[in-house]
Write an enzyme that holds these catalytic residues in place. Structure first.
Site, mmCIF file in Angstrom:
data_model
loop_
_atom_site.group_PDB
_atom_site.id
_atom_site.type_symbol
_atom_site.label_atom_id
_atom_site.label_comp_id
_atom_site.label_asym_id
_atom_site.label_seq_id
_atom_site.Cartn_x
_atom_site.Cartn_y
_atom_site.Cartn_z
ATOM 1 N N ASP A 10 20.140 0.521 -12.868
ATOM 2 C CA ASP A 10 19.062 0.478 -13.865
ATOM 3 C C ASP A 10 18.994 -0.928 -14.453
ATOM 4 O O ASP A 10 19.979 -1.446 -14.969
ATOM 5 C CB ASP A 10 19.361 1.495 -14.972
ATOM 6 C CG ASP A 10 18.202 1.642 -15.951
ATOM 7 O OD1 ASP A 10 17.739 2.780 -16.135
ATOM 8 O OD2 ASP A 10 17.771 0.629 -16.530
ATOM 9 N N GLU A 28 14.599 1.354 -11.779
ATOM 10 C CA GLU A 28 15.796 2.102 -11.435
ATOM 11 C C GLU A 28 15.751 2.631 -10.017
ATOM 12 O O GLU A 28 14.687 2.945 -9.486
ATOM 13 C CB GLU A 28 15.989 3.268 -12.396
ATOM 14 C CG GLU A 28 14.793 4.198 -12.465
ATOM 15 C CD GLU A 28 15.067 5.382 -13.371
ATOM 16 O OE1 GLU A 28 15.017 5.177 -14.595
ATOM 17 O OE2 GLU A 28 15.304 6.475 -12.854
HETATM 18 N N1 LIG Z 1 8.272 4.443 -23.664
HETATM 19 C C1 LIG Z 1 8.508 3.599 -22.633
HETATM 20 C C2 LIG Z 1 9.813 3.437 -22.107
HETATM 21 C C3 LIG Z 1 9.999 2.559 -21.046
HETATM 22 N N2 LIG Z 1 8.944 1.867 -20.521
HETATM 23 C C4 LIG Z 1 9.118 0.902 -19.408
HETATM 24 C C5 LIG Z 1 9.573 -0.440 -19.946
HETATM 25 C C6 LIG Z 1 10.999 -0.552 -19.547
HETATM 26 O O1 LIG Z 1 11.356 -1.881 -19.315
HETATM 27 C C7 LIG Z 1 11.039 0.288 -18.283
HETATM 28 C C8 LIG Z 1 12.405 0.868 -18.036
HETATM 29 O O2 LIG Z 1 12.786 1.799 -19.006
HETATM 30 P P1 LIG Z 1 14.263 1.903 -19.540
HETATM 31 O O3 LIG Z 1 14.399 3.189 -20.281
HETATM 32 O O4 LIG Z 1 15.239 1.683 -18.439
HETATM 33 O O5 LIG Z 1 14.384 0.745 -20.619
HETATM 34 P P2 LIG Z 1 14.730 -0.773 -20.393
HETATM 35 O O6 LIG Z 1 14.986 -1.086 -18.973
HETATM 36 O O7 LIG Z 1 13.620 -1.579 -20.995
HETATM 37 O O8 LIG Z 1 16.007 -0.994 -21.289
HETATM 38 P P3 LIG Z 1 17.489 -0.581 -20.943
HETATM 39 O O9 LIG Z 1 17.492 0.038 -19.586
HETATM 40 O O10 LIG Z 1 18.254 -1.856 -20.998
HETATM 41 O O11 LIG Z 1 17.898 0.380 -22.008
HETATM 42 O O12 LIG Z 1 10.092 1.341 -18.499
HETATM 43 C C9 LIG Z 1 7.688 2.035 -21.057
HETATM 44 O O13 LIG Z 1 6.748 1.409 -20.575
HETATM 45 N N3 LIG Z 1 7.477 2.895 -22.092
HETATM 46 MG MG LIG Z 2 16.317 -0.072 -17.714
#
Ligand SMILES: Nc1ccn([C@H]2C[C@H](O)[C@@H](COP(=O)(O)OP(=O)(O)OP(=O)(O)O)O2)c(=O)n1
Ligand SMILES: [Mg+2]
Length: 513
Positions: free
Chosen positions: A129, A221
């Site tokens: 991820d 992911e």
């Molecule tokens: N409500 C949301 C949640 C996530 N995403 C998108 C943006 C993120 O970059 C991507 C991946 O989600 P993740 O939950 O893996 O979050 P991140 O990668 O941003 O952070 P991390 O994995 O470090 O917690 O999906 C989105 O558009 N809207």
């Molecule tokens: Mg992520």
DNA sequence: ATCCCGATT
DNA sequence: CTGCAATCGGGAT
């Protein structure tokens, strides 16, 4: 909320506490024997432990209340609470009739035993991820942002943030104006999906070296079954697995200059949960034994299970279930109130059992959609203007991807955030701007007259690649199968058909919802 | 099978 | 003052 639980004390259900996870990032640091492995700091989840959650929640609450969105959200949650009340009545009914209760309980135990028989540790899964994905890409391309709080989002919502911003409580899914309140210096960057899609493809290409058939349900992911890779290289053991995870992360870092986190476990679901444990830039290895898995899951909030979201968390908590352990302890409550599929899903997750072989993925994307939010519109000509803009975009993408569709859906959201959909399935696939527009207008007129709306969207389903040559045109029907369970990739893995209820106490009706 | 809604990521 | 895109489950018809 005041129902007391049954005192049933399952003898066969898991117990045992203690330290389960191998914290690879920290734990092995002293040994340093294998120079291939990269180690990292991050015990503190990047400083997120110092966050003043009270202050943050207050600000969020303060800002939210009064908004139309907040009202509709409250309404939605109230409906869920009413549902919980009905569920609890049903539980009370069962408890009042001990024969009924015992029967259900036996059935629950029987099934749990069946699920358990299914457990095995033959395969190794790695879930990769990306860290703060959209934000990481933007920061990589603008390095001076690195130490500033950054949020990526469109219109008024935040998609994700970097870890600097998260210290202020600014995270995915909160509106920008609240983010600004929490962190006045917050820098906002507009989301650029196309860009992230490209990076995502590169990311997945790197991962494919370790599993040709990788699965993925998001840009950032992948789920890798690396068993084959491990065996080919003769390293199918704990150190080998960790080595491979580090290698994947290193490849990603070197080729894309982005960090990622990995979870290593014996199946799909567990690896995903683990990938979150040592978030940013870490690895978590869950030992391949029932004992360790049970330890890990016991106190795990059920919400951490992928597929259990806000609503189901609320429902379960209403039934007195907050952890995986409690799912098993209160199996009957779950059994009599949830559908069969949901019960099976929850029980197996609580046991740490999940799919450990790939499901065949239909390569072809199943839908394409475009939606816009705008200042409220109420007159028909305005509606049509908005529709034209959307159809233009849809038609472009359809042409781009050389596809056609049989089903078109129009989506409209009113000012109370209530959405309606109108769809139509054509005899033969459509793809031209003209056809799309005609059908969309027809759907709009079906819904007319409408209250003012704040969002309009168009979705295409039943997609097919458009054939290049007209001859021989009945060859590929690419039969679409309508199966699939939504608890998605983390479900399924049943060599034996699902056990049906086999007495008349437990009628199908009992599984309603 | 199709339509519609809702949940989740 | 709360986004966009995709997937799936399930009830109704
Ligand atoms: N409500 C949301 C949640 C996530 N995403 C998108 C943006 C993120 O970059 C991507 C991946 O989600 P993740 O939950 O893996 O979050 P991140 O990668 O941003 O952070 P991390 O994995 O470090 O917690 O999906 C989105 O558009 N809207
Ligand atoms: Mg992520």
């Amino acid at each position: 909320m005041t129902q007391k639980a049954p005192q049933s004390s399952p003898s066969s259900l898991p117990k045992t506490p203690q330290n389960v996870l191998k914290d690879v990032s920290n734990g092995a640091e002293g040994q340093s024997e294998d120079s291939e492995i990269i180690f990292h700091y991050n015990k503190s989840k990047a400083g997120l432990e110092n966050v003043d959650t009270n202050r943050i929640n207050n600000i969020i609450m303060e800002c939210s209340k009064g908004s139309e969105y907040h009202k509709s959200e409250q309404k939605r949650l109230n409906e869920v609470k009413e549902k919980v009340t009905r569920y609890k009545q049903k539980v009370a009914k069962y408890q009042a009739n001990s024969r009924l209760w015992e029967k259900a309980k036996n059935e629950v135990y029987r099934r749990i035993e069946l699920y358990k028989a299914n457990r095995n540790f033959k395969r190794t899964w790695i879930h990769v991820d990306m860290d703060m994905f959209y934000a990481a890409v933007e920061i990589r391309d603008n390095p001076h942002l690195a130490d500033k709080p950054v949020a990526v989002g469109d219109k008024s919502m935040i998609s994700t943030t970097n870890y600097v911003a998260r210290k202020y409580g600014v995270r995915s899914g909160i509106p920008i104006f609240i983010g600004k309140k929490l962190c006045p210096d917050l820098i906002i960057i507009k989301t650029d999906y196309a860009k992230y899609q490209k990076v995502s493809q590169q990311f997945k290409k790197i991962c494919r070296e370790f599993d040709e058939d990788l699965e993925s349900k998001g840009l950032d992911e992948v789920n890798l079954d690396v068993t084959g890779y491990l065996r080919r290289n003769g390293i199918d053991h704990e150190l080998g697995r960790i080595f491979v995870a580090e290698k994947i992360r290193r490849n990603i870092k070197e080729e894309l200059d982005l960090t990622s986190s990995c979870g290593i476990a014996c199946n799909n679901m567990l690896s995903k949960i683990c990938s979150d444990v040592q978030k940013p830039n870490g690895i978590t290895y869950l030992e391949f034994s029932e004992k360790e898995i049970t330890k890990f899951l016991m106190k795990l909030p059920i919400r951490k299970v992928p597929g259990v979201g806000k609503v189901n968390e609320l429902i379960l908590s209403g039934l007195g279930i907050n952890t995986c352990e409690e799912v098993l302890q209160k199996g009957v409550e779950v059994f009599i109130n949830f559908t069969e599929n949901s019960f099976e899903f929850l029980a197996r997750c609580a046991l740490g059992i999940s799919r450990n072989v790939h499901e065949r993925e239909s390569q072809i994307q199943k839908s394409l959609s475009v939606s816009n939010t705008f200042k409220p519109v109420s007159e028909l000509p305005q509606f049509k203007d908005k529709l034209i803009k959307i159809i233009n975009e849809v038609a472009d993408r359809v042409k781009d991807r050389k596809i056609c569709a049989r089903t078109i859906t129009l989506e409209l959201k009113n000012l109370e955030y209530k959405t309606i959909r109108r769809s139509f399935t054509t005899e033969r696939s459509i793809s031209t701007h003209q056809e799309l527009m005609n059908h969309a207008i027809k759907l709009l007129m079906e819904a007319w007259p409408m209250e003012p709306i704040r969002l309009m969207g168009v979705r295409l389903n039943n997609l097919r690649k458009v054939e290049k040559r007209k001859r021989d045109n009945k060859s590929h029907w690419k039969d679409r199968k309508s199966n699939g369970y939504n608890w998605s990739s983390y479900k399924l893995d049943r060599p034996t058909p699902p056990p049906r209820f086999q007495n008349n106490t437990l009628t199908p009706e009992s599984f309603g919802k």
